[in-house]
Design a protein around this motif. Structure first.
Motif, mmCIF file in Angstrom:
data_model
loop_
_atom_site.group_PDB
_atom_site.id
_atom_site.type_symbol
_atom_site.label_atom_id
_atom_site.label_comp_id
_atom_site.label_asym_id
_atom_site.label_seq_id
_atom_site.Cartn_x
_atom_site.Cartn_y
_atom_site.Cartn_z
ATOM 1 N N PHE A 275 34.533 39.637 32.022
ATOM 2 C CA PHE A 275 35.597 40.596 31.753
ATOM 3 C C PHE A 275 35.052 41.991 31.462
ATOM 4 O O PHE A 275 33.904 42.161 31.068
ATOM 5 C CB PHE A 275 36.399 40.153 30.516
ATOM 6 C CG PHE A 275 36.960 38.770 30.592
ATOM 7 C CD1 PHE A 275 37.643 38.322 31.710
ATOM 8 C CD2 PHE A 275 36.825 37.889 29.511
ATOM 9 C CE1 PHE A 275 38.174 37.044 31.762
ATOM 10 C CE2 PHE A 275 37.351 36.616 29.553
ATOM 11 C CZ PHE A 275 38.031 36.185 30.676
ATOM 12 N N ARG A 276 35.929 42.968 31.627
ATOM 13 C CA ARG A 276 35.667 44.315 31.124
ATOM 14 C C ARG A 276 36.994 44.928 30.687
ATOM 15 O O ARG A 276 37.927 45.018 31.480
ATOM 16 C CB ARG A 276 35.006 45.191 32.192
ATOM 17 C CG ARG A 276 34.312 46.435 31.601
ATOM 18 C CD ARG A 276 33.802 47.379 32.676
ATOM 19 N NE ARG A 276 34.892 48.019 33.377
ATOM 20 C CZ ARG A 276 34.986 48.105 34.713
ATOM 21 N NH1 ARG A 276 34.044 47.599 35.480
ATOM 22 N NH2 ARG A 276 36.026 48.702 35.263
ATOM 23 N N ARG B 87 46.873 45.870 41.342
ATOM 24 C CA ARG B 87 45.689 46.134 42.147
ATOM 25 C C ARG B 87 44.504 46.466 41.266
ATOM 26 O O ARG B 87 44.650 46.968 40.157
ATOM 27 C CB ARG B 87 45.919 47.325 43.092
ATOM 28 C CG ARG B 87 46.964 47.072 44.147
ATOM 29 C CD ARG B 87 46.461 46.136 45.241
ATOM 30 N NE ARG B 87 47.497 45.948 46.235
ATOM 31 C CZ ARG B 87 48.431 45.020 46.173
ATOM 32 N NH1 ARG B 87 48.460 44.183 45.160
ATOM 33 N NH2 ARG B 87 49.347 44.905 47.106
ATOM 34 N N GLU B 88 43.306 46.191 41.780
ATOM 35 C CA GLU B 88 42.062 46.597 41.133
ATOM 36 C C GLU B 88 41.307 47.503 42.088
ATOM 37 O O GLU B 88 41.567 47.552 43.279
ATOM 38 C CB GLU B 88 41.204 45.372 40.786
ATOM 39 C CG GLU B 88 41.895 44.348 39.910
ATOM 40 C CD GLU B 88 42.227 44.861 38.546
ATOM 41 O OE1 GLU B 88 41.609 45.850 38.108
ATOM 42 O OE2 GLU B 88 43.114 44.292 37.882
ATOM 43 N N GLY B 89 40.317 48.237 41.535
ATOM 44 C CA GLY B 89 39.413 48.990 42.390
ATOM 45 C C GLY B 89 39.605 50.488 42.401
ATOM 46 O O GLY B 89 38.817 51.202 42.989
ATOM 47 N N ALA C 129 45.943 36.281 36.006
ATOM 48 C CA ALA C 129 46.137 36.638 34.597
ATOM 49 C C ALA C 129 45.775 38.095 34.336
ATOM 50 O O ALA C 129 46.284 38.706 33.392
ATOM 51 C CB ALA C 129 45.314 35.719 33.698
ATOM 52 N N GLY C 130 44.901 38.669 35.161
ATOM 53 C CA GLY C 130 44.489 40.049 34.982
ATOM 54 C C GLY C 130 45.398 41.067 35.632
ATOM 55 O O GLY C 130 45.089 42.258 35.621
ATOM 56 N N GLU D 167 43.147 49.153 31.162
ATOM 57 C CA GLU D 167 43.385 47.890 31.849
ATOM 58 C C GLU D 167 42.357 46.874 31.395
ATOM 59 O O GLU D 167 41.334 47.215 30.785
ATOM 60 C CB GLU D 167 43.330 48.057 33.372
ATOM 61 C CG GLU D 167 41.977 48.492 33.904
ATOM 62 C CD GLU D 167 41.976 48.694 35.414
ATOM 63 O OE1 GLU D 167 42.995 48.385 36.053
ATOM 64 O OE2 GLU D 167 40.959 49.151 35.943
ATOM 65 N N PHE D 168 42.639 45.601 31.730
ATOM 66 C CA PHE D 168 41.709 44.516 31.451
ATOM 67 C C PHE D 168 41.327 43.886 32.778
ATOM 68 O O PHE D 168 42.188 43.428 33.529
ATOM 69 C CB PHE D 168 42.343 43.473 30.525
ATOM 70 C CG PHE D 168 41.368 42.464 30.000
ATOM 71 C CD1 PHE D 168 40.643 42.720 28.850
ATOM 72 C CD2 PHE D 168 41.155 41.262 30.651
ATOM 73 C CE1 PHE D 168 39.730 41.803 28.341
ATOM 74 C CE2 PHE D 168 40.245 40.336 30.167
ATOM 75 C CZ PHE D 168 39.536 40.613 29.012
ATOM 76 N N ASN D 169 40.043 43.891 33.100
ATOM 77 C CA ASN D 169 39.547 43.417 34.392
ATOM 78 C C ASN D 169 39.077 41.970 34.287
ATOM 79 O O ASN D 169 38.226 41.647 33.462
ATOM 80 C CB ASN D 169 38.369 44.287 34.851
ATOM 81 C CG ASN D 169 38.742 45.752 34.977
ATOM 82 O OD1 ASN D 169 39.277 46.182 35.978
ATOM 83 N ND2 ASN D 169 38.470 46.520 33.924
ATOM 84 N N THR D 170 39.625 41.112 35.148
ATOM 85 C CA THR D 170 39.223 39.700 35.160
ATOM 86 C C THR D 170 38.482 39.310 36.435
ATOM 87 O O THR D 170 38.055 38.166 36.560
ATOM 88 C CB THR D 170 40.450 38.780 35.009
ATOM 89 O OG1 THR D 170 41.334 38.967 36.122
ATOM 90 C CG2 THR D 170 41.187 39.056 33.707
#
Length: 522
Positions: free
Chosen positions: A129-130, A405-407, A330-331, A148-151
């Motif tokens: 995680f981060r 979305r992530e990134g 979940a993230g 945000e919480f990164n999974t």
């Protein structure tokens, strides 16, 4: 207290000397990227230094410690969220607004449901995680607020430690020309991100070897960890140090494959669902203990249905996934918004239900811990909620809209929000959340160094990421004829990304930010 005037003044000749020393150190110590826009051969033939800040950036000591203290709570929270199938189905399934509107999330959920229906053979999940924060300043003073919480694919564990080494070297070799009493060793927090991330991967590998699912070690062929990567990965110098640390410290080997390669090289044994990957260096396929996804967090990673089929193959296997589909879902931003509703996070942190099913778990939290979490959140709400669209239009200058979305590069800010909402159908709006903008402190500057360009002094914003990991899963409990949740977790190390204050986005790989480290101030 306010942040100090930054950076300290140095002469032009000192600045040029500092830049020379810094860029040489970066190139000598793996603080690198592959060059953009170049087709690299199988063996890379060139590299550039990653973008970095020339000075470490000031960060309040008490708030840095607070962010570290929160990480254990977040590790446990998201392990429990990912273990609550009913909750995730209620929020993200293909029958909900998010699942119907967001094709990417809906497809991942459908794959997860199909795998569940078939029967999960691997009870354990691994999360690396981060948790990302910005400093927030208002009439009540300064605090940290979660971005945000990164999974999945929580990156820059390797390079964040490298830039910490860069700033330590500049401090030791030049003293930054005695330009500030703040720039001293006692104000530099340790950054052990690499060791911490690798310890989580190693714990998962060990758990796999100790399980009945493992077959390779019994045949004299040790299982290996699979890194799933993107094609033409520029950030390879952030990923490779994890591989080197796994081998040097734990004697665990790594294989790297893209989804395209795995489509033809990954196989599952019918009886055990052991994951095997073909290699060109051995007549026998390699058994995989852990699947570590550094790809798969964006629709771009799934250009065809075959890519989703490959993800399903990996998910069906007996290997421990980092993350599983449950943990990736979940993230999502929608889950983050739902957790912020009154009473929801309390059901995961304070509920007797979790205390009753926890196995050998020392994680006991209080209302004060929940207050600490909630204090780190800005107001968030889903655009499907009653009155949300009108509220988002009225408060647009104080908001950011976020998709699942992530990134980096996906959000919509301030004045762009009304026009963006006009272009969305009523259903499409339901896949987004609105979040109050964090009010970052003004007046902090730094000198930003990018390869091939002159250093740029700019007003900056710093985003702090704290790393953690959790290995968890349900196991049968013969004493109660039920299930217990096993959980191991750890935290340590950080990432600091610094960007010009006029840039809304924060990704380093997407070109918005530079890598940085913290200098603590009181």
């Amino acid at each position: 207290m306010p942040l100090p005037k930054w950076p300290p003044a140095i002469s032009p000749s000192q600045l040029e000397e500092l830049r020379l020393i810094a860029t040489t150190y970066a190139l000598s110590h793996g603080l690198l990227y592959l060059p953009p826009g170049q087709q690299q051969p199988p063996a890379p033939s060139s590299a550039i230094h990653a973008p970095f800040a020339l000075f470490p950036s000031p960060f309040p000591r008490t708030l840095f410690t607070h962010a570290q203290d929160l990480q254990q709570i977040y590790n446990v929270l998201y392990a429990r969220v990912a273990s609550d199938t009913e909750f995730l189905d209620r929020v993200l399934s293909a029958e909900t607004a998010v699942g119907r509107v967001d094709e990417f999330v809906g497809t991942l959920w459908k794959i997860w449901k199909e795998v569940r229906s078939e029967g999960l053979v691997q009870p354990l999940q691994l999360g690396i995680f981060r948790s990302d924060y910005l400093l927030h300043e208002d009439g009540d003073g300064m605090d940290i607020k979660q971005v945000e919480f990164n999974t999945i694919s929580a990156s820059f564990g390797g390079l964040s430690q490298a830039v910490d080494g860069l700033h330590r070297y500049l401090m030791a070799s030049t003293g930054y020309y005695s330009c500030s009493p703040i720039l001293k060793e006692s104000n530099v927090p340790p950054n052990n991100t690499l060791a911490e991330i690798v310890s989580g991967l190693a714990q998962a590998h060990k758990a796999y070897l100790q399980s009945k699912l493992n077959s390779a070690s019994n045949q004299g062929h040790p299982a290996q960890i699979l890194f799933v990567t993107q094609p033409n990965e520029r950030n390879v110098f952030d990923q490779r140090p994890l591989e080197y640390e796994l081998l040097n410290t734990y004697n665990i080997r790594v294989i790297r494959r893209t989804f395209e390669e795995l489509a033809t090289q990954a196989h599952i044994q019918d009886s055990t669902r052991v994951l095997l990957v073909d290699t060109s260096t051995s007549p026998d396929p390699v058994e995989v203990s852990v699947v570590y996804f550094r790809a798969g967090y964006t629709p771009v990673d799934y250009p065809t249905s075959t890519h989703f089929d490959t993800r399903k193959t990996l998910e069906r296997s007996a290997a421990i996934k980092c993350p599983s589909l449950a943990l990736q879902l979940a993230g999502s931003k929608k889950v983050q918004a739902v957790l912020s509703r009154p009473g929801v996070v309390e059901t995961f942190i304070l509920s007797d239900r979790w205390a009753a099913i926890s196995q050998d778990n020392p994680h006991s939290f209080t209302g004060e811990d929940v207050d600490g979490l909630r204090r780190s959140w800005m107001e968030m709400y889903g655009l499907e909620e009653e009155g949300a669209i009108e509220k988002a239009r009225k408060d647009a200058q104080e908001l950011v809209l976020k998709p699942q979305r992530e990134g980096g590069g996906n959000n919509v800010y301030k004045g762009h929000i009304p026009e963006f909402l006009d272009g969305l159908s009523e259903k499409e709006r339901e896949a987004w959340i609105a979040m109050a903008l964090i009010k970052v402190p003004k007046g902090v500057e730094n000198t930003l160094v990018r390869s091939g360009s002159e250093p740029v002094r700019a007003n900056v914003v710093c985003e702090l990421g704290i790393f953690g990991w959790a290995l968890f899963g349900y196991e049968s409990d013969p004493s109660t004829d039920g299930k217990k949740l096993k959980l191991e977790e750890g935290s340590g190390g950080y990432l600091l990304r610094t960007k010009g204050e006029d840039s809304d986005e924060g990704g380093v790989a997407t070109g918005f930010s530079v890598l940085d480290s913290v200098i603590l101030v009181d």
